[in-house]
Design an enzyme around this catalytic site. Sequence first.
Site, PDB file in Angstrom:
ATOM      1  N   ARG A  53      34.250 -62.334 -27.928  1.00 27.54           N
ATOM      2  CA  ARG A  53      34.635 -60.992 -28.379  1.00 27.54           C
ATOM      3  C   ARG A  53      36.081 -60.681 -27.983  1.00 27.54           C
ATOM      4  O   ARG A  53      36.759 -59.896 -28.639  1.00 27.54           O
ATOM      5  CB  ARG A  53      33.707 -59.911 -27.830  1.00 27.54           C
ATOM      6  CG  ARG A  53      33.916 -58.580 -28.565  1.00 27.54           C
ATOM      7  CD  ARG A  53      33.179 -57.407 -27.955  1.00 27.54           C
ATOM      8  NE  ARG A  53      33.715 -57.083 -26.658  1.00 27.54           N
ATOM      9  CZ  ARG A  53      33.033 -57.094 -25.527  1.00 27.54           C
ATOM     10  NH1 ARG A  53      31.750 -57.415 -25.524  1.00 27.54           N
ATOM     11  NH2 ARG A  53      33.611 -56.800 -24.390  1.00 27.54           N
ATOM     12  N   TYR A 105      46.471 -45.725 -49.314  1.00 31.28           N
ATOM     13  CA  TYR A 105      45.097 -46.183 -49.561  1.00 31.28           C
ATOM     14  C   TYR A 105      44.105 -45.083 -49.172  1.00 31.28           C
ATOM     15  O   TYR A 105      44.217 -44.505 -48.090  1.00 31.28           O
ATOM     16  CB  TYR A 105      44.845 -47.459 -48.764  1.00 31.28           C
ATOM     17  CG  TYR A 105      43.449 -48.005 -48.942  1.00 31.28           C
ATOM     18  CD1 TYR A 105      42.926 -48.220 -50.204  1.00 31.28           C
ATOM     19  CD2 TYR A 105      42.658 -48.301 -47.839  1.00 31.28           C
ATOM     20  CE1 TYR A 105      41.644 -48.714 -50.372  1.00 31.28           C
ATOM     21  CE2 TYR A 105      41.375 -48.810 -47.996  1.00 31.28           C
ATOM     22  CZ  TYR A 105      40.877 -49.001 -49.269  1.00 31.28           C
ATOM     23  OH  TYR A 105      39.611 -49.480 -49.432  1.00 31.28           O
ATOM     24  N   ASP A 178      51.969 -50.210 -43.134  1.00 33.76           N
ATOM     25  CA  ASP A 178      50.924 -50.968 -43.833  1.00 33.76           C
ATOM     26  C   ASP A 178      51.629 -51.865 -44.857  1.00 33.76           C
ATOM     27  O   ASP A 178      52.170 -51.387 -45.853  1.00 33.76           O
ATOM     28  CB  ASP A 178      49.940 -50.006 -44.513  1.00 33.76           C
ATOM     29  CG  ASP A 178      48.778 -50.750 -45.170  1.00 33.76           C
ATOM     30  OD1 ASP A 178      48.963 -51.924 -45.559  1.00 33.76           O
ATOM     31  OD2 ASP A 178      47.688 -50.157 -45.307  1.00 33.76           O
ATOM     32  N   LYS A 203      43.366 -58.991 -48.899  1.00 29.53           N
ATOM     33  CA  LYS A 203      44.086 -58.982 -50.172  1.00 29.53           C
ATOM     34  C   LYS A 203      44.870 -60.294 -50.342  1.00 29.53           C
ATOM     35  O   LYS A 203      44.359 -61.353 -50.048  1.00 29.53           O
ATOM     36  CB  LYS A 203      44.978 -57.744 -50.229  1.00 29.53           C
ATOM     37  CG  LYS A 203      44.240 -56.434 -49.946  1.00 29.53           C
ATOM     38  CD  LYS A 203      43.295 -56.104 -51.076  1.00 29.53           C
ATOM     39  CE  LYS A 203      42.587 -54.772 -50.935  1.00 29.53           C
ATOM     40  NZ  LYS A 203      41.726 -54.606 -49.755  1.00 29.53           N
TER      41      LYS A 203
HETATM   42  C1  LIG Z   1      47.048 -50.774 -48.650  1.00 33.85           C
HETATM   43  C2  LIG Z   1      45.697 -51.030 -48.039  1.00 33.85           C
HETATM   44  N1  LIG Z   1      45.533 -50.898 -46.716  1.00 33.85           N
HETATM   45  C3  LIG Z   1      44.342 -51.104 -46.136  1.00 33.85           C
HETATM   46  C4  LIG Z   1      43.227 -51.445 -46.866  1.00 33.85           C
HETATM   47  C5  LIG Z   1      41.906 -51.647 -46.167  1.00 33.85           C
HETATM   48  O1  LIG Z   1      41.599 -52.981 -46.082  1.00 33.85           O
HETATM   49  P1  LIG Z   1      40.095 -53.558 -45.880  1.00 33.85           P
HETATM   50  O2  LIG Z   1      39.372 -53.287 -47.163  1.00 33.85           O
HETATM   51  O3  LIG Z   1      40.325 -54.994 -45.570  1.00 33.85           O
HETATM   52  O4  LIG Z   1      39.505 -52.801 -44.745  1.00 33.85           O
HETATM   53  C6  LIG Z   1      43.347 -51.619 -48.240  1.00 33.85           C
HETATM   54  C7  LIG Z   1      42.176 -51.998 -49.057  1.00 33.85           C
HETATM   55  O5  LIG Z   1      42.205 -51.930 -50.277  1.00 33.85           O
HETATM   56  C8  LIG Z   1      44.613 -51.397 -48.850  1.00 33.85           C
HETATM   57  O6  LIG Z   1      44.782 -51.498 -50.172  1.00 33.85           O
END
Ligand SMILES: Cc1ncc(COP(=O)(O)O)c(C=O)c1O
Length: 391
Positions: A53, A105, A178, A203
Amino acid sequence: MSLPGWGDGTRSVRAGEDAPVAGAPLRPSPVFAAPFHLADQPPRTGGADAYARTEHPTLRALEGALGELDGGRCLSFATGMAAISAAVLAVTAAGDRVVLPSDGYYATRLLGAEELTRFGLRVEYVPTLEIGAVAARGDLDGARLVLLETPSNPELDVCDIAAVARATRAAGALLAVDNTTATPLGQRPLALGADMTVGSDTKALTGHSDLLLGHVSTTDDDVHGRLKGWRDRTGGNPGPFEAWLGHRSMGTLDLRLARQAENARAVAELLAGTPGVTGVRWPWLAGDPSAELAARQMLRPNGVVSAELPDEAAVGRLLAGCRLWAAATSFGGLHSTLDRRAQWGGDAVAPGFVRFSCGIEDTTDVVADLAAGLASALGGRAQDPAQGGVR
Ligand SMILES: Cc1ncc(COP(=O)(O)O)c(C=O)c1O
């Protein structure tokens, strides 16, 4: 191994590799273990693993690779949202002011509204296109953390990371970015002054639509220590199979991004030349509102395009008229997919707004298929530039 001066293809394949050992596999194999033998050693003496962990060999291999691409020290998480929550919660306390993108997001926005506020954080939202002006006015003074998402998902707006980083530093705040849409090959937020770069590796970074992963990298030892403590105590790290699969998938990142970007350029041009399609966005399309800043700040294009069809029914006809393009959420995978964002309810976009995720199929096939779908959707007005005419 450090990677001075090597190109993206070499870095994708070689990042995080140890010096070669005769008889060892070329690629690290996953180590499937929860506890490890301690023998008579107290945990963590002599560099031995104790319990997965907190750390495990497969995770170290993945984090070594990601950290090299990001230019910092990386901690991996089970999902992108686990990484984003860690980036916020590991460095904040009740009463702190946190600034999030109002057009980012949707789960990140919900994290702020539904969760962070319950822990006494003062959450504010600023649009990606306005955060630069807010920072320049000194309105970030008193903030503890600012999170940017650039290019933003789904509308692909871009903000100036270096300018906001100067303002957050002056204000005594931390800056997290991000970097999901760009990936560490497309943009290096730490080199632009950010304190943390965060990604949903679900992604394009891993790019095969078959696993969930996320990560945070930082050059700040104190921030790294806080993130590590947060992850150890909340238990958000990925297990060995995901870590290994993610690391293996990263080896083709350069190739995948190159084809996705080639497809995105052709798709953006097709959409922009199709009467009935409006608001085409791709930061590398000539005339795009993000083009100048993207060219200055980003290292290479990627495969996400957005555009608006007249309404929901037109998107349905588009899908019915395509053989390759299929409806799916998420982006950055091998398959070309499209997502009518309004169906999820979280984005302030029109019913016909579509996010196109360009895959790695042949450009001519992807464009011809989309042109056929657009012709069905819009009454035969779509133009496939490769065919030089109206379909
Ligand atoms: C820009 C962005 N940040 C964060 C996330 C969250 O990622 P996860 O689905 O892997 O938790 C996404 C998911 O689509 C995203 O598009």
